[in-house]
Design an enzyme around this catalytic site. Structure first.
Site, short mmCIF file in Angstrom:
data_model
loop_
_atom_site.label_atom_id
_atom_site.label_comp_id
_atom_site.label_asym_id
_atom_site.label_seq_id
_atom_site.Cartn_x
_atom_site.Cartn_y
_atom_site.Cartn_z
CB SER A 58 -0.90 0.02 1.24
OG SER A 58 -1.65 1.21 1.28
CB CYS A 101 -1.13 9.11 3.18
SG CYS A 101 -0.42 8.75 4.79
CD GLU A 129 3.98 7.34 4.71
OE1 GLU A 129 3.50 6.43 5.40
OE2 GLU A 129 3.34 7.94 3.82
CG HIS A 164 3.58 0.29 10.56
ND1 HIS A 164 3.60 -0.66 9.59
CD2 HIS A 164 3.81 1.46 9.92
CE1 HIS A 164 3.84 -0.11 8.41
NE2 HIS A 164 3.97 1.17 8.59
CD GLU A 199 4.33 4.57 9.81
OE1 GLU A 199 3.28 3.97 10.12
OE2 GLU A 199 4.75 4.65 8.65
#
EC number: 4.1.1.83
Length: 902
Positions: A348, A507, A509, A540, A641
């Site tokens: 993704s 989105c 990064e 994550h 993240e």
């Protein structure tokens, strides 16, 4: 008289007894000439009427060849499996398509990869089988249960089994999936990862962090690639035949030669053989589509359609071997390569990068020769948008819904600077904006790399696009991005010129790139493309408010009754002691998750490494090494993240103010109020996940005073240093802590501060917080957006709060704003929107994005989702159809502060 796009969709929906509503009617009316072509409208209708389908064709052929080549070198064995899978994909061309091919034989969908992760299918196997048996007797009435999820198959119906809450699979394919999944038990990346993770002495802590949702998911086997920028240079410059010839020559040169490296030097031979195998598979796949187009041509009676099939045959037969000659051929080839890339792995966020600059050579030359018109280019770009929107990512329900919200983050970056520092904007980028205004689909999302050198009319065009309410383009500070490139990748030789090649991966990064010299018809162009590993794999999503919760609860998660961290057994008599324990727990979390992820990714690179993306990106072909051997130019891309930053900041501010500075309440009183949710029901019981409409159960008023005090405590976003300095101190500390972490490539890590959709499920797993947020409600979105309803002093006060720290030292930050459409109506409104954006970015903000929609529309859309099939909103770095979002995220978007004046 021809219908508008809105009238067309309305008539289709009304034929199904569905009422239609459209967002931003006032702003849309300003640009009522912005209509997609009839061809694009028709294909968009096909998309709206198509469900996400899981298909077993690709995995069947992959698995079959993988077994057959048992004993071969792992990278070659994998290449042969990919070749077989691509070679056997059934072609499917929808009438009217000028850009063809897709992930599977279905128009929209994906497929499972049990060699990466199989546990979900094994665990759910019996349930899926039983459901498949039961479905045979289901009546047509059960079809009516589906609809509120748009194209998501959220429930089984008819002959279709729902998988992962998103995909539908034909019941006869379920046994194939379960059988194949069982073959991979103990052999998949997931299972091997778990096996070796358990050798860590603190593995129990890692499991506790996952079980309590302090960490959202393991990236090493869930989404090992993506959140990066693809590179189309080699196919565009040399053609696929040219790459094969290059690999053959390199094989001759390296066979048996270690070249001074007795370890991976010998691997080059196997890598080049793998490249040849995979490209041959891609060529067969393309040529199978050409054969299918030729067949369709032979049975077509309409002369115009017949000619279109003939054109497809010529295009596909050419790009299967050679450098594209025309803009359309280049567009088709890049799309084909993109699909090949995302079919290789669970991916993704394989972003498109600087697409308008990459395809500009073909555009420029075709326009000069009169081979194509601007309107024809716009139509092709509209069709491209639809095809990219059809891409689905197969992942578990938790990842698909809880993180991705069904989005695939194929972000397209515009603007920025060229290699020489001049403006990167060009006429093709303007047409990309135009196509996105006419054909409003969630993919590809656009990101404007804002720079002071960009032309005013180009920026105004982008602001006009934002006004339409699709959520794009998002606006990113180009200067911040290049500064971060220089900081993070200095040890790998990053230069100022190369830093300018960055683009957005996933989105939000920031992803490194490089420049390559492309030659077309004797003219040379410098084009940018990705040159780094995944910029979104690593640790994550650490739930910041959840870490604070465990500090207050002595390391215990009371919701799950799990002792996550060792008890600190400290009285928390001072604010400094709270901070000290928080930092200790946080560092423990990063450390164990970093090491577990390193093991997972190490197993992935050994058994499931990238070949397609490796051959695409510099410098794998030059080095003869795949991504797993650091063939890419830049490898310091893995990150940590985080989620819920502002909820955490506000909670610290409330604790500091109420417990330690004013001493209005004791720490025990605060803990008691949190454990009892300030006297309210949990959001999961209520079914509403914002602070609106929560239900109070305590009738004694025991918690009224502390609850009111928590709500009234200082909040980030109001230019109040009491709260804002907490954010600043946290950001400075976090950056240093992440740099101490080390990826499997022995490179320093860095913070990535986006929420995507994780603020929904992680909020659901978190008790009430000291800022007055109630248990189970969604966190603040992004990383510098204000918590819904707490920014009381206007947007410019919010900007002051957000820029209190240096946003250029980390990969990203995220600012979401919701504007009422009337606020930016007309030409003056467009200028106002651009000025607002400039104001934030000039202050040092990294990113800002807008939802231009009124809350009443969203509330009605939540009640009547089928009436708003085409309504899109901006969530946290991405745009998605409203009806395909989960309710926690919908509630959070509705609750955001709606600015009616800027």
């Amino acid at each position: 008289m021809s219908q508008s796009k809105e009238d067309k969709i309305r008539s289709i929906l009304e034929a199904k007894n569905i009422k239609s509503n459209f967002q931003n009617k006032e702003n849309l009316s300003e640009f009522n000439e912005k209509k997609a072509s009839k061809r694009a409208e028709d294909l968009l209708d096909v998309y709206y009427n198509t469900l996400s389908t899981a298909d077993m064709e690709f995995p069947y052929w992959y698995n079959r060849e993988y077994r057959k080549s048992d004993g071969d070198i792992p990278v070659v064995r994998r290449a042969k499996a990919l070749k077989a899978a691509f070679s056997h994909m059934t072609p499917n061309i929808i009438p009217g398509e000028k850009i063809v091919m897709q992930k599977t034989r279905h128009y929209r969908g994906s497929f499972p990869m049990p060699w990466v992760s199989e546990s979900f299918f094994v665990a759910q196997g019996e349930q899926m089988r039983e459901e498949a048996k039961k479905l045979a007797s289901n009546t047509a009435d059960e079809l009516t249960k589906f609809g509120s999820g748009g194209g998501n198959v959220t429930e089984s119906f008819g002959n279709v089994v729902s998988i992962a809450g998103k995909f539908g699979m034909r019941k006869e394919e379920v046994p194939v999936l379960v059988k194949m999944a069982k073959e991979w038990v103990g052999k998949s990346v997931e299972d091997l990862g778990f096996h070796y993770e358990k050798m860590m002495p603190d593995y129990d802590l890692k499991e506790n962090l996952m079980s309590t949702l302090i960490c959202m998911f393991d990236s090493g086997y869930t989404l090992p690639q993506g959140r990066e920028v693809i590179n189309y240079f080699y196919p565009l410059n040399y053609g696929l035949d040219g790459i094969i010839e290059m690999a053959k020559e390199c094989k001759k040169a390296v066979a048996g030669n270690a070249s001074g490296d007795g370890l991976i030097g010998m691997d080059r031979l196997y890598f080049y053989e793998a490249v040849i195998q995979v490209i041959e598979g891609l060529q067969t796949w393309i040529l199978n589509y050409a054969k299918h187009a030729k067949y369709l041509e032979s049975i077509e009676t309409d002369l115009e359609a017949k000619k279109e099939y003939s054109d497809l045959v010529e295009i596909l037969e050419h790009i299967a071997h050679k450098q594209p000659r025309t803009f359309r051929e280049a567009l088709q080839l890049t799309y084909t390569i993109h699909i090949a890339s995302v079919n290789e792995d669970a991916i993704s966020g394989m972003s498109i990068g600087r697409f308008g600059q990459i395809l500009y050579p073909w555009y420029e030359q075709d326009i000069e020769k009169g081979l194509i018109t601007k309107e024809e280019v716009i139509e092709l770009l509209e069709l491209y948008r639809i095809k990219i929107t059809c891409i689905d990512c197969f992942a578990s329900a938790g990842v698909n819904g809880g993180v991705l919200s069904g989005n695939t983050f194929n972000t397209l970056s515009i603007g920025g600077l060229k290699e020489d520092g001049s403006t990167g904007a060009n006429e093709l980028e303007e047409l990309l904006l135009e196509a996105s205004m006419r054909c409003r689909t969630p993919q590809p999302s656009l990101t404007m790399l804002y720079d002071e050198k960009l032309p005013e009319d180009f920026l105004m065009k982008a602001a006009e696009c934002t006004k339409l309410g699709s959520g794009y383009p998002a606006w990113v500070n180009n200067s911040n991005g290049t500064t971060f490139m220089m900081k993070q990748f200095a040890d790998e030789g990053m230069t100022v010129e190369e830093a300018r090649a960055f683009a957005l991966g996933g989105c939000l990064e920031t992803s490194p790139g490089c420049w390559k010299q492309l030659t077309l018809n004797g003219k040379t162009y410098s084009i940018a493309g990705g040159a780094g590993q995944s910029a979104g794999s690593g640790v994550h999503f650490i739930a910041n408010p959840k870490i604070l919760e465990l500090v207050l609860m002595n390391g215990k998660d009371y919701r799950m009754n799990i002792q996550v961290f060792e008890p600190h057994n400290k009285p928390l008599d001072t604010y400094e002691e709270v901070i000290e324990v928080f930092k200790d727990y946080y560092k423990q979390a990063i450390n164990v998750l970093e090491r577990a992820n390193n093991i997972e990714l190490d197993i992935w690179r050994k058994f499931d490494t990238s070949i397609i993306n490796s051959l695409l990106k510099p410098d794998c072909l030059d080095k003869g090494q795949h991504i797993g051997n650091m063939g890419y130019r830049y490898n310091a891309t893995l990150n940590v993240e985080t989620c819920g930053t502002v909820t955490m900041v506000n909670s610290f501010a409330a604790l500091k103010k109420l417990v330690y500075d004013d001493k209005a309440f004791t720490i025990e009183e605060m803990k008691d109020a949190i454990l009892n949710n300030f006297g309210f029901k949990d959001a999961l019981e209520v079914g509403n996940y914002s602070m609106a409409d929560q239900v109070k159960v305590d009738k004694t008023g025991k918690y009224d005073a502390i609850y009111k005090a928590c709500l009234d405590a200082p909040k980030y976003g109001n230019n109040d240093l009491y709260a804002d300095n907490i954010l600043k101190n946290y950001e400075v500390w976090l950056s240093k802590v992440c740099e101490e972490a080390q990826s499997l490539y022995a490179k320093k890590m860095y913070p990535c501060q986006i929420s995507v959709s994780t603020h929904g499920p992680q909020g659901a797993a978190t008790l009430a917080t000291p800022d007055g947020r109630l248990s189970g409600t969604t966190y603040s979105d992004g990383s510098v957006s204000a918590y819904a309803g707490t920014d009381k002093n206007g947007v410019y006060a919010l900007f002051e709060s957000a820029t209190i720290w240096d946003q250029a030292v980390v990969q990203n930050s995220q600012m979401n704003l919701k504007l009422h459409p009337t606020t930016i109506k007309g030409q003056q409104g467009t200028k106002k929107l651009l000025d607002l954006t400039r104001s934030y970015l000039r202050k040092g903000g990294f990113h800002i994005q807008y939802n231009v929609v009124d809350s009443e529309t969203l509330k009605d859309a939540q009640k009547n989702p089928d009436n708003y099939r085409q309504l899109m909103v901006r969530v946290a770095g991405f745009t998605q159809y409203w009806c395909e979002l989960g309710k926690p995220i919908q509630d959070e978007v509705i609750a955001r502060t709606e600015y009616e004046g800027v």
